[in-house]
Design an enzyme around this catalytic site. Structure first.
Site, PDB file in Angstrom:
ATOM      1  N   LEU A 114       0.831  -1.205   0.000  1.00  0.00           N
ATOM      2  CA  LEU A 114       0.000   0.000   0.000  1.00  0.00           C
ATOM      3  C   LEU A 114       0.869   1.260   0.000  1.00  0.00           C
ATOM      4  O   LEU A 114       0.742   2.109  -0.861  1.00  0.00           O
ATOM      5  CB  LEU A 114      -0.937  -0.017   1.223  1.00  0.00           C
ATOM      6  CG  LEU A 114      -1.867   1.190   1.402  1.00  0.00           C
ATOM      7  CD1 LEU A 114      -2.875   1.275   0.249  1.00  0.00           C
ATOM      8  CD2 LEU A 114      -2.608   1.113   2.741  1.00  0.00           C
ATOM      9  N   PRO A 117       6.806   5.952  -1.415  1.00  0.00           N
ATOM     10  CA  PRO A 117       7.696   7.004  -0.913  1.00  0.00           C
ATOM     11  C   PRO A 117       6.968   8.302  -0.554  1.00  0.00           C
ATOM     12  O   PRO A 117       7.315   8.960   0.420  1.00  0.00           O
ATOM     13  CB  PRO A 117       8.675   7.218  -2.074  1.00  0.00           C
ATOM     14  CG  PRO A 117       8.743   5.871  -2.743  1.00  0.00           C
ATOM     15  CD  PRO A 117       7.353   5.311  -2.637  1.00  0.00           C
ATOM     16  N   ALA A 119       3.464   8.432  -0.256  1.00  0.00           N
ATOM     17  CA  ALA A 119       2.102   8.098   0.182  1.00  0.00           C
ATOM     18  C   ALA A 119       2.186   7.148   1.373  1.00  0.00           C
ATOM     19  O   ALA A 119       2.252   5.941   1.201  1.00  0.00           O
ATOM     20  CB  ALA A 119       1.304   7.468  -0.959  1.00  0.00           C
ATOM     21  N   SER A 121       0.798   7.939   5.417  1.00  0.00           N
ATOM     22  CA  SER A 121      -0.505   8.116   6.069  1.00  0.00           C
ATOM     23  C   SER A 121      -1.568   8.537   5.049  1.00  0.00           C
ATOM     24  O   SER A 121      -2.737   8.171   5.168  1.00  0.00           O
ATOM     25  CB  SER A 121      -0.404   9.169   7.181  1.00  0.00           C
ATOM     26  OG  SER A 121       0.433   8.697   8.220  1.00  0.00           O
ATOM     27  N   ILE A 146       7.634  -2.499   2.623  1.00  0.00           N
ATOM     28  CA  ILE A 146       6.862  -3.725   2.414  1.00  0.00           C
ATOM     29  C   ILE A 146       7.466  -4.863   3.244  1.00  0.00           C
ATOM     30  O   ILE A 146       8.587  -5.310   2.998  1.00  0.00           O
ATOM     31  CB  ILE A 146       6.786  -4.092   0.917  1.00  0.00           C
ATOM     32  CG1 ILE A 146       6.287  -2.879   0.101  1.00  0.00           C
ATOM     33  CG2 ILE A 146       5.886  -5.300   0.725  1.00  0.00           C
ATOM     34  CD1 ILE A 146       4.999  -2.246   0.592  1.00  0.00           C
ATOM     35  N   ARG A 257      17.554 -11.233  41.268  1.00  0.00           N
ATOM     36  CA  ARG A 257      18.537 -10.174  41.506  1.00  0.00           C
ATOM     37  C   ARG A 257      18.441  -9.684  42.957  1.00  0.00           C
ATOM     38  O   ARG A 257      17.374  -9.288  43.416  1.00  0.00           O
ATOM     39  CB  ARG A 257      18.265  -9.009  40.553  1.00  0.00           C
ATOM     40  CG  ARG A 257      19.065  -7.747  40.806  1.00  0.00           C
ATOM     41  CD  ARG A 257      20.520  -7.904  40.456  1.00  0.00           C
ATOM     42  NE  ARG A 257      21.205  -6.611  40.474  1.00  0.00           N
ATOM     43  CZ  ARG A 257      22.526  -6.492  40.418  1.00  0.00           C
ATOM     44  NH1 ARG A 257      23.289  -7.560  40.326  1.00  0.00           N
ATOM     45  NH2 ARG A 257      23.083  -5.301  40.442  1.00  0.00           N
ATOM     46  N   GLU A 358       0.972  -0.049   9.980  1.00  0.00           N
ATOM     47  CA  GLU A 358      -0.486  -0.203   9.802  1.00  0.00           C
ATOM     48  C   GLU A 358      -1.232   1.021  10.334  1.00  0.00           C
ATOM     49  O   GLU A 358      -2.308   0.927  10.906  1.00  0.00           O
ATOM     50  CB  GLU A 358      -0.992  -1.497  10.445  1.00  0.00           C
ATOM     51  CG  GLU A 358      -0.573  -2.708   9.629  1.00  0.00           C
ATOM     52  CD  GLU A 358      -1.530  -3.868   9.698  1.00  0.00           C
ATOM     53  OE1 GLU A 358      -2.754  -3.628   9.826  1.00  0.00           O
ATOM     54  OE2 GLU A 358      -1.058  -5.006   9.600  1.00  0.00           O
ATOM     55  N   THR A 360       0.065   5.038  11.874  1.00  0.00           N
ATOM     56  CA  THR A 360       0.664   5.544  13.112  1.00  0.00           C
ATOM     57  C   THR A 360      -0.420   5.732  14.171  1.00  0.00           C
ATOM     58  O   THR A 360      -1.613   5.851  13.859  1.00  0.00           O
ATOM     59  CB  THR A 360       1.342   6.902  12.875  1.00  0.00           C
ATOM     60  OG1 THR A 360       0.329   7.868  12.537  1.00  0.00           O
ATOM     61  CG2 THR A 360       2.372   6.832  11.749  1.00  0.00           C
TER      62      THR A 360
END
Length: 373
Positions: A114, A117, A119, A121, A146, A257, A358, A360
């Site tokens: 989808l 460079p 395109a 959001s 991708i 620890r 997928e 932001t």
């Protein structure tokens, strides 16, 4: 039973290679082989095409448990669903049989193309074009970011078929790795999920048969968005698994620890941190599982109106929790947490991408605001 089975497989066959996969930035072939052998690489594929026919919640549990030990490996079942769901949702019966059958058999993975460079959001601003030429389409363009590019055999590609219609002029196609004119850029050098190759996909006069169009011309963007409603939940699952893995490791560490003569788990400040981590993870889990149940009802034809909100909310909340929990896990291990000798450092780096891909988390909040239930 499903969780026990996938956890056992993940701990035995995937976890031992997780550090090396990250360190060497190599594809987790051991994980793919183990998942295929267990029929867990693409559990969402319907039984009618030879798949396991798992529902959305079962798919989430598989991804969550793999991500608990190796986030890179969890992108195998997650991206197989992302890449193939457009075909399942909108493809012809012939297209489904042609591509879901080999996917179910483990003969080839699916990727989703989808972003470009220019395109990200604004996915509707894409420039990749598909021009009809007789009984073929000719595709030209570049796709960026991708996941599993170069390893996957099949690619769902969004391309502009009518430049005058913006989002309504975008169509979806299946492109094969072996199609003439398909090539890949160098793997990106990333902060995290280093075992999952992220590359550009170049389409240079790629001629494909017209029957590889997914749905009708001009419906590709709608299919892409519908797909994300369902698959954002798988990113929530991945984030959830990363967070749980970090908590599990940190919990064991603070019990071992010792400082000031006793385990640091005995100190209230540490206990409060662990309590907050566990509480937030459980909240993320409930939100993610509820969204998965809603996704399944929509898939089954239910009239659910707010899947878009639920998917965005689950992805946004769970990924924010993953970043917070993994950061706290590093803190709980102190200086050791900052070294690559311990897995929480890797988990913190891996968690970051779940807030970005997928869509932001800023975009998720826009999506939620526009789809308030």
């Amino acid at each position: 039973m499903l969780r026990d089975a996938i956890r056992s497989l993940a701990e035995a066959k995937i976890a031992p290679f997780a550090a090396a996969v990250d360190e060497e930035a190599r594809f987790p072939q051991e994980a793919l082989d183990a998942l295929v052998a267990g029929d867990l690489h693409a559990v969402h594929v319907p039984e009618s095409y030879g798949g396991a026919g798992a529902d959305a919640l079962a798919t989430v549990i598989v991804i969550e448990e793999v991500a608990r030990v190796c986030a890179s490996s969890s992108l195998i079942p997650a991206v197989n669903k992302l890449g193939s769901l457009p075909v399942i949702l909108s493809g012809s019966e012939e297209l489904k049989k042609k591509y879901m059958t080999p996917l179910a058999k483990g003969e080839g993975m699916f990727s989703y193309c989808l972003s470009e460079p220019d395109a990200g959001s604004d996915a509707a601003g894409m420039k990749t074009k598909a021009v009809r030429d007789g009984d073929s389409y000719v595709l030209n363009g570049v796709k960026r970011w991708i996941t599993n590019a170069g390893v996957s055999e099949y690619y769902t590609v969004m391309a502009v078929t009518d430049p005058t219609k913006r989002s309504k002029g975008i169509s979806a196609f299946v492109v094969e790795k072996g199609d003439e004119g398909v090539s890949f850029g160098a793997p990106e050098k990333k902060l995290g999920i280093k075992g999952s190759p992220t590359r550009e996909v170049y389409l240079d006069n790629v001629r494909i048969p017209a029957d590889r169009l997914i749905g009708e011309e001009g419906t590709g963007f709608a299919t892409a968005m519908k797909t994300l409603d369902h698959t954002r939940i798988t990113i929530a699952a991945q984030a959830l698994g990363i967070a749980q893995g970090a908590l599990d490791y940190a919990k064991g560490y603070v019990q071992e620890r010792k400082q000031f003569g006793k385990p640091i788990a005995d100190f209230q400040g540490i206990q409060f941190m662990l309590a907050d981590m566990a509480m937030k993870i459980e909240a993320a889990r409930q939100l993610t599982y509820a969204a998965a149940a809603k996704s399944e009802r929509v898939t089954a034809g239910g009239g659910e109106k707010d899947l878009t909100f639920q998917g965005a909310a689950a992805k946004c909340f769970a990924s924010d929790v993953a970043m917070e929990v993994t950061t706290d896990a590093v803190q709980l291990l102190g200086g050791y947490g900052y070294t690559r000798d311990y897995p929480v450092e890797r988990m913190m780096r891996d968690a970051k991408i779940t807030q970005i891909y997928e869509g932001t988390n800023q975009v998720q909040r826009i999506v939620m605001a526009r789809n308030l239930p």
